[in-house]
Write an enzyme that holds these catalytic residues in place. Sequence first.
Site, PDB file in Angstrom:
ATOM      1  N   GLU A 272      13.306 -15.895  -1.476  1.00 16.75           N
ATOM      2  CA  GLU A 272      13.486 -17.109  -0.674  1.00 16.75           C
ATOM      3  C   GLU A 272      12.236 -17.985  -0.702  1.00 16.75           C
ATOM      4  O   GLU A 272      12.325 -19.211  -0.587  1.00 16.75           O
ATOM      5  CB  GLU A 272      13.793 -16.742   0.784  1.00 16.75           C
ATOM      6  CG  GLU A 272      15.119 -16.046   1.020  1.00 16.75           C
ATOM      7  CD  GLU A 272      15.280 -15.659   2.482  1.00 16.75           C
ATOM      8  OE1 GLU A 272      14.696 -16.358   3.347  1.00 16.75           O
ATOM      9  OE2 GLU A 272      15.955 -14.654   2.761  1.00 16.75           O
TER      10      GLU A 272
ATOM     11  N   ASP B 221       0.823  -1.192   0.000  1.00 16.38           N
ATOM     12  CA  ASP B 221       0.000   0.000   0.000  1.00 16.38           C
ATOM     13  C   ASP B 221       0.868   1.256   0.000  1.00 16.38           C
ATOM     14  O   ASP B 221       1.894   1.322   0.687  1.00 16.38           O
ATOM     15  CB  ASP B 221      -0.894   0.000   1.253  1.00 16.38           C
ATOM     16  CG  ASP B 221      -1.777   1.216   1.334  1.00 16.38           C
ATOM     17  OD1 ASP B 221      -2.728   1.311   0.548  1.00 16.38           O
ATOM     18  OD2 ASP B 221      -1.508   2.090   2.192  1.00 16.38           O
TER      19      ASP B 221
END
Length: 538
Positions: free
Chosen positions: A255, A213
């Site tokens: 990851e 956001d």
Amino acid sequence: MAAPQPGKTPGHTDDWWRGAAIYQVYPRSFADGDGDGTGDLAGVRSRLPYLAELGVDAIWFTPWYLSPLADGGYDVADYRTIDPAFGDLGEAERLITEARGLGIRTIVDIVPNHVSDQHPWFRAALAAGPGSPERKLFHFRPGRGEHGELPPNDWPSQFSGRTWTRVEDGEWYLHLFTPEQPDLNWAHPAVREEHEEVLRFWFERGVAGVRIDSAALPAKDPDLPDFVEGRDPHPYIDRDDLHEIYRSWRRIADEYDGVFVGEVWLPDSERFARYLRPDELHTAFNFSFLSCPWEAARLRAAIDDTLAEHAPVGAPATWVLCNHDVTRTVTRYGRQDTGFDFATKAFGTPADLRLGTRRARAAALLTLALPGSVYLYQGEELGLPEAEIPRDRIQDPMHFRSGGTDPGRDGCRVPLPWTADAPYAGFGSRTAPWLPQPDGWPAYAADRQADDPDSMLNLYRAALGLRRADPALGDGPLQWLPSCDGVLTFRRSPDLICVANLADTPAALPDHTEILLASGPLDTDGRLPSDTAVWLRT
């Protein structure tokens, strides 16, 4: 039939996000599972088969975390706790797992610029007093003027009203949005560490991505200087130190094979593209297309500009017609001014909903044929219009901070109609919804539209089904073809063409062997009527 496997959708690359169709869920208004008038995660879980049949690849949830809901959940009090109005963490984990089993990934919303004033950090900062380590997590400053009675600077708000609030001990704190949303100090290492841990927390629970956001806002000039129009760099928008923050986030996402989509409102295409470099965000929302009027030349320019912005960094474009902040497409396209600007929102703006619906159907096919990913806001597939909320029921802070002149964003957040003949149009069973549903809302109900082959719902189902199955759609090249004024014609593969007629008169179709899908019937001469779009096989 077996559910499609995430990332292996026919016609798309293994980088699923490059051509995905992503459905935005505003949890408070999607489906009410326990009948208390507020949408919840149990309601979403009950409607997962609907989303699977619709044909979306992922769900983006606006914030579902613990929040006082001063700004629709974008005032987060605890990122690791689901707000009890929506359920609990176990419910969220079950939802993520069940959606994945249907071939639907989950994207959560992170709000890095600010937290709730009920967040433990901010409560500790208020209690600790001036000069304390706790206050350094935020932007506390003494005021100006003889007695510190003036705000520390004159920064304009992202909403109406002030950006500074004074506390009892005389200091002021910064909030670019409401006073209930104090801005974090991103120069503090603890702020960075906490957000990195929050990312890991949700990736470990199986989410596939994160929407960021107000992604261009978190970093601030440490001197907090007064705002000067045109000064470069801006004191709090698009500062260069943001990019190292997002590089550290990208390392975490990699990851977990996670992805990011940033909410980045920037007019400078070169600055915008920096957020999409290969070691930063994967995608960013395309607001020039969303706010563009229903005019062929301007839409083509918005498409061209968007593709040109993304090309240097190899990122896919994103396309969206509406979201939880924006006037719904059917209403907007039925108005005299078919663009969108927060500054021009007003009560009582007339709209021709029949015209708006015809244009929204054409816009759906135009948008779903563009290269890249597409976001679909809940209820757009039902053709819902903007609702005018009675003034005494409005909850959006944009309305109150404008002094009551702005109708706010609640009109696009009205709870969805699911079953025409059920109480509250099937949104919930026992209690009136948190926002009132307008008269006539049951006519848009999903069950009624499912039985109508010409409904907006079935148009979206057909388009999303073709988009998923056809290698020409989703990520890939676009080639404009010659066409008359007011007509947009482009090729997505050697044998697939999209034509959208925004002119006032019918348009002849190019040579083709098959009409795959049309937003409305052709005229008696086989021409494409005004405000109609079609997908052709050539």
